[in-house]
Design a protein around this motif. Structure first.
Motif, PDB file in Angstrom:
ATOM      1  N   ASP A 251       0.820  -1.201   0.000  1.00 56.69           N
ATOM      2  CA  ASP A 251       0.000   0.000   0.000  1.00 56.69           C
ATOM      3  C   ASP A 251       0.859   1.258   0.000  1.00 56.69           C
ATOM      4  OD1 ASP A 251      -2.486  -1.389   0.068  1.00 56.69           O
ATOM      5  OD2 ASP A 251      -2.146  -1.785   2.188  1.00 56.69           O
ATOM      6  N   GLU A 252       1.995   1.179   0.686  1.00 55.95           N
ATOM      7  CA  GLU A 252       2.848   2.360   0.805  1.00 55.95           C
ATOM      8  C   GLU A 252       3.728   2.564  -0.419  1.00 55.95           C
ATOM      9  OE1 GLU A 252       5.067   1.664   4.303  1.00 55.95           O
ATOM     10  OE2 GLU A 252       3.331   1.684   5.636  1.00 55.95           O
ATOM     11  N   ASP A 253       4.338   1.482  -0.913  1.00 58.41           N
ATOM     12  CA  ASP A 253       5.371   1.603  -1.938  1.00 58.41           C
ATOM     13  C   ASP A 253       4.971   1.060  -3.300  1.00 58.41           C
ATOM     14  OD1 ASP A 253       6.971   2.596   0.114  1.00 58.41           O
ATOM     15  OD2 ASP A 253       7.764   0.623   0.598  1.00 58.41           O
ATOM     16  N   GLY A 254       3.923   0.230  -3.362  1.00 57.74           N
ATOM     17  CA  GLY A 254       3.554  -0.383  -4.618  1.00 57.74           C
ATOM     18  C   GLY A 254       4.257  -1.708  -4.828  1.00 57.74           C
ATOM     19  N   LEU A 255       3.783  -2.453  -5.814  1.00 55.58           N
ATOM     20  CA  LEU A 255       4.285  -3.812  -6.050  1.00 55.58           C
ATOM     21  C   LEU A 255       5.755  -3.833  -6.448  1.00 55.58           C
ATOM     22  CD1 LEU A 255       3.848  -6.850  -6.401  1.00 55.58           C
ATOM     23  CD2 LEU A 255       2.993  -6.378  -8.711  1.00 55.58           C
ATOM     24  N   VAL A 256       6.145  -2.987  -7.395  1.00 50.54           N
ATOM     25  CA  VAL A 256       7.521  -3.036  -7.915  1.00 50.54           C
ATOM     26  C   VAL A 256       8.531  -2.751  -6.804  1.00 50.54           C
ATOM     27  CG1 VAL A 256       9.159  -1.969  -9.502  1.00 50.54           C
ATOM     28  CG2 VAL A 256       6.835  -2.470 -10.266  1.00 50.54           C
ATOM     29  N   ALA A 257       8.313  -1.676  -6.043  1.00 51.01           N
ATOM     30  CA  ALA A 257       9.256  -1.323  -4.983  1.00 51.01           C
ATOM     31  C   ALA A 257       9.283  -2.374  -3.879  1.00 51.01           C
ATOM     32  CB  ALA A 257       8.895   0.043  -4.401  1.00 51.01           C
ATOM     33  N   THR A 258       8.124  -2.922  -3.541  1.00 51.15           N
ATOM     34  CA  THR A 258       8.060  -3.939  -2.488  1.00 51.15           C
ATOM     35  C   THR A 258       8.801  -5.203  -2.907  1.00 51.15           C
ATOM     36  OG1 THR A 258       5.934  -3.099  -1.709  1.00 51.15           O
ATOM     37  CG2 THR A 258       6.515  -5.342  -1.067  1.00 51.15           C
ATOM     38  N   LEU A 259       8.560  -5.641  -4.136  1.00 53.15           N
ATOM     39  CA  LEU A 259       9.228  -6.842  -4.618  1.00 53.15           C
ATOM     40  C   LEU A 259      10.725  -6.611  -4.755  1.00 53.15           C
ATOM     41  CD1 LEU A 259       8.807  -9.721  -5.460  1.00 53.15           C
ATOM     42  CD2 LEU A 259       8.194  -8.949  -7.765  1.00 53.15           C
ATOM     43  N   ALA A 260      11.108  -5.434  -5.230  1.00 53.48           N
ATOM     44  CA  ALA A 260      12.537  -5.118  -5.353  1.00 53.48           C
ATOM     45  C   ALA A 260      13.216  -5.142  -3.993  1.00 53.48           C
ATOM     46  CB  ALA A 260      12.713  -3.744  -6.004  1.00 53.48           C
ATOM     47  N   SER A 261      12.559  -4.593  -2.985  1.00 54.37           N
ATOM     48  CA  SER A 261      13.130  -4.571  -1.638  1.00 54.37           C
ATOM     49  C   SER A 261      13.297  -5.980  -1.080  1.00 54.37           C
ATOM     50  CB  SER A 261      12.230  -3.736  -0.719  1.00 54.37           C
ATOM     51  OG  SER A 261      12.720  -3.756   0.606  1.00 54.37           O
ATOM     52  N   GLN A 262      12.293  -6.831  -1.287  1.00 51.75           N
ATOM     53  CA  GLN A 262      12.386  -8.195  -0.775  1.00 51.75           C
ATOM     54  C   GLN A 262      13.474  -8.990  -1.480  1.00 51.75           C
ATOM     55  OE1 GLN A 262       8.820 -10.333  -0.004  1.00 51.75           O
ATOM     56  NE2 GLN A 262       7.757  -8.576   0.880  1.00 51.75           N
ATOM     57  N   VAL A 263      13.622  -8.771  -2.788  1.00 58.87           N
ATOM     58  CA  VAL A 263      14.689  -9.448  -3.533  1.00 58.87           C
ATOM     59  C   VAL A 263      16.054  -9.004  -3.017  1.00 58.87           C
ATOM     60  CG1 VAL A 263      15.819  -9.580  -5.785  1.00 58.87           C
ATOM     61  CG2 VAL A 263      13.351  -9.914  -5.612  1.00 58.87           C
ATOM     62  N   GLN A 264      16.200  -7.714  -2.715  1.00 61.82           N
ATOM     63  CA  GLN A 264      17.468  -7.222  -2.182  1.00 61.82           C
ATOM     64  C   GLN A 264      17.808  -7.878  -0.856  1.00 61.82           C
ATOM     65  OE1 GLN A 264      16.957  -2.993  -2.017  1.00 61.82           O
ATOM     66  NE2 GLN A 264      17.019  -2.738  -4.238  1.00 61.82           N
ATOM     67  N   VAL A 265      16.808  -8.036  -0.004  1.00 59.83           N
ATOM     68  CA  VAL A 265      17.033  -8.685   1.278  1.00 59.83           C
ATOM     69  C   VAL A 265      17.501 -10.130   1.083  1.00 59.83           C
ATOM     70  CG1 VAL A 265      15.906  -9.531   3.385  1.00 59.83           C
ATOM     71  CG2 VAL A 265      15.445  -7.214   2.562  1.00 59.83           C
ATOM     72  N   LEU A 266      16.853 -10.851   0.174  1.00 58.16           N
ATOM     73  CA  LEU A 266      17.237 -12.240  -0.090  1.00 58.16           C
ATOM     74  C   LEU A 266      18.619 -12.328  -0.724  1.00 58.16           C
ATOM     75  CD1 LEU A 266      13.830 -13.611  -1.438  1.00 58.16           C
ATOM     76  CD2 LEU A 266      14.883 -14.080   0.778  1.00 58.16           C
ATOM     77  N   ASP A 267      18.946 -11.369  -1.568  1.00 60.72           N
ATOM     78  CA  ASP A 267      20.267 -11.346  -2.199  1.00 60.72           C
ATOM     79  C   ASP A 267      21.360 -11.192  -1.143  1.00 60.72           C
ATOM     80  OD1 ASP A 267      22.027 -11.296  -4.467  1.00 60.72           O
ATOM     81  OD2 ASP A 267      22.245  -9.139  -4.162  1.00 60.72           O
ATOM     82  N   ARG A 268      21.072 -10.407  -0.097  1.00 57.39           N
ATOM     83  CA  ARG A 268      22.050 -10.242   0.976  1.00 57.39           C
ATOM     84  C   ARG A 268      22.111 -11.469   1.879  1.00 57.39           C
ATOM     85  NH1 ARG A 268      19.340  -5.358   1.699  1.00 57.39           N
ATOM     86  NH2 ARG A 268      18.580  -6.027   3.736  1.00 57.39           N
ATOM     87  N   ALA A 269      20.964 -12.096   2.090  1.00 56.31           N
ATOM     88  CA  ALA A 269      20.886 -13.170   3.083  1.00 56.31           C
ATOM     89  C   ALA A 269      21.385 -14.514   2.575  1.00 56.31           C
ATOM     90  CB  ALA A 269      19.448 -13.315   3.581  1.00 56.31           C
ATOM     91  N   HIS A 270      21.443 -14.703   1.258  1.00 57.59           N
ATOM     92  CA  HIS A 270      21.801 -16.012   0.696  1.00 57.59           C
ATOM     93  C   HIS A 270      23.060 -15.919  -0.161  1.00 57.59           C
ATOM     94  CE1 HIS A 270      18.042 -18.095   1.869  1.00 57.59           C
ATOM     95  NE2 HIS A 270      17.505 -16.896   1.751  1.00 57.59           N
ATOM     96  N   ALA A 271      23.732 -17.041  -0.291  1.00 53.49           N
ATOM     97  CA  ALA A 271      24.923 -17.083  -1.133  1.00 53.49           C
ATOM     98  C   ALA A 271      24.571 -16.921  -2.610  1.00 53.49           C
ATOM     99  CB  ALA A 271      25.666 -18.402  -0.920  1.00 53.49           C
ATOM    100  N   ALA A 272      23.364 -17.336  -2.966  1.00 55.50           N
ATOM    101  CA  ALA A 272      22.925 -17.203  -4.363  1.00 55.50           C
ATOM    102  C   ALA A 272      22.753 -15.735  -4.736  1.00 55.50           C
ATOM    103  CB  ALA A 272      21.604 -17.940  -4.564  1.00 55.50           C
ATOM    104  N   THR A 273      22.950 -15.459  -6.031  1.00 50.14           N
ATOM    105  CA  THR A 273      22.687 -14.124  -6.561  1.00 50.14           C
ATOM    106  C   THR A 273      21.212 -14.040  -6.932  1.00 50.14           C
ATOM    107  OG1 THR A 273      24.927 -13.910  -7.446  1.00 50.14           O
ATOM    108  CG2 THR A 273      23.231 -12.477  -8.398  1.00 50.14           C
ATOM    109  N   VAL A 274      20.521 -13.049  -6.403  1.00 48.54           N
ATOM    110  CA  VAL A 274      19.098 -12.867  -6.673  1.00 48.54           C
ATOM    111  C   VAL A 274      18.914 -11.498  -7.325  1.00 48.54           C
ATOM    112  CG1 VAL A 274      16.768 -12.988  -5.738  1.00 48.54           C
ATOM    113  CG2 VAL A 274      18.625 -14.193  -4.587  1.00 48.54           C
TER     114      VAL A 274
END
Length: 382
Positions: A251-274
């Motif tokens: 609701d605050e940021d929209g789908l694109v920004a929300t999904l981008a933020s979550q992908v960034q978090v996963l990219d940091r948390a895992h050895a895989a490149t996301v």
């Protein structure tokens, strides 16, 4: 005023403007990954270096984040896993003073680099410090004529502003995480209060109806009607709670920004490149946006937790009909979809298909052992 070969006593007008532009670029974002990219690109441009990198250490001898500038995606993939905290990089993460070298390869702490790594000679490293805590370090390499005292002082100014921007971004992401945790706790409490009582009444009424079937069919029918009413109410309560599960960030940021933020978090948390890429996506109806986000989360979970993927790519494209197509591709071990279905192992596929159907969308899955997995969701627009 200082020349470029003397210690910095004052910025020349051109560099003052460049520093101002760099600071504004860093401060204009609250996502940690984007802030790191802006810092790295600004440092490379400001000092005229061929290569730049920024590392944020973790607590396990590696890097929670490592961003590069001046290296192509193909070169970065060929280099391989992220560096560990050793050699010259380790020095930068444990000392508050900068490191300037005429040839990094001759440094006592130099431990070599992978075969695909670009060749580097002159080197300048600057820690990013907040109250004597090293948040990370900026590394620059290969500048015509080498790095000077002026360059070092200029980078020190940039690093001081970078520490503020980076700390603000970290605090922002932490506050978002705490907000999400609080929201989950509230919804769990609401779910218990609103639904558990209905289900308890439903169970008691069903038992009463069972005992009356033979003895008093008329009352039994009345009790069964009550069962149906309670079941409908419970379903409505559950539906209301599920609607509330729509992340506040949507609701605050929209789908694109929300999904981008979550992908960034996963990219940091895992050895895989996301990775994430979006193009031409318009605002979708709330139900469609929630479905796209949930399917993406499920697909990412499977790729990172079960498939052993080294790389996961998430793309979101707008369609001519004002809808969107989500595609999650991984290079993991893959599987036989039919075999999974026969064995009763769903890997969240039933849930993803249900979400797609609920919003009038379609979900396709392509996978085979050893060939990775592609999950594609298409949803209509308004």
């Amino acid at each position: 005023m200082a020349t470029k070969d003397e210690p910095l006593t004052g910025l020349c007008l051109g560099d003052l403007e460049a520093v101002s532009v760099a600071v504004l670029a860093m401060s204009g974002h609250l996502e940690v990954r984007e802030v790191l990219r802006r810092i790295t690109a600004s440092a490379r441009t400001l000092l005229g270096a061929e290569y730049a990198a920024l590392g944020v250490p973790d607590d396990h001898g590696g890097f929670a984040q490592f961003v590069v500038d001046g290296v192509t995606d193909e070169q970065w993939q060929a280099i391989g896993p992220l560096p560990r905290q050793h050699g010259v990089l380790a020095t930068m993460l444990h000392e508050l003073e900068p490191t300037r070298l005429a040839d990094v390869r001759k440094a006592p702490a130099f431990g070599g680099w992978p075969e695909a790594h670009p060749d580097m000679s002159d080197f300048l490293g600057m820690p990013i410090v907040d109250d004597e805590e090293i948040l990370g370090a900026i590394f620059l390499a290969n500048k015509d004529g080498g790095f000077t005292d002026y360059d070092e002082a200029l980078l020190r100014i940039l690093a001081a502003h970078a520490s503020i921007a980076l700390r603000n971004a970290q605090l922002y992401e932490r506050s978002r995480e705490l907000t999400l945790a609080g929201e989950r706790a509230r919804i769990a409490h609401d779910l218990h209060d609103a639904v558990a009582q209905k289900l308890f009444s439903l169970r008691l009424t069903a038992k009463a109806a069972a005992t009356l079937v033979d003895r008093d069919p008329v009352r039994a029918r009345a009790e069964l009607a009550e069962v149906a009413r309670l079941a409908a109410e419970a379903a409505d309560e559950l539906r209301a709670v599920v609607v509330e599960l729509r992340p506040a960030a949507l609701d605050e940021d929209g789908l694109v920004a929300t999904l981008a933020s979550q992908v960034q978090v996963l990219d940091r948390a895992h050895a895989a490149t996301v990775d994430f890429d979006a193009d031409g996506v318009r605002t979708l109806p709330p139900a469609q946006e929630a479905a796209v986000l949930r399917v993406a989360q499920e697909a990412l979970h499977n790729a990172l937790r079960h498939a052993g993927a080294a790389r996961v790519a998430v793309t979101l494209r707008g369609t001519a009909g004002r809808g969107a197509v989500l595609r999650v591709t991984d290079d993991g071990r893959g599987f036989d979809p039919e075999g999974v279905r026969r064995e009763g192992r769903h890997l969240g596929l039933v849930s993803m298909r249900d979400r797609a159907q609920t919003v009038g969308g379609s979900l396709t899955l392509t996978s085979a052992p050893g060939r990775g997995t592609v999950i594609e969701l298409e949803v209509p627009g308004a």
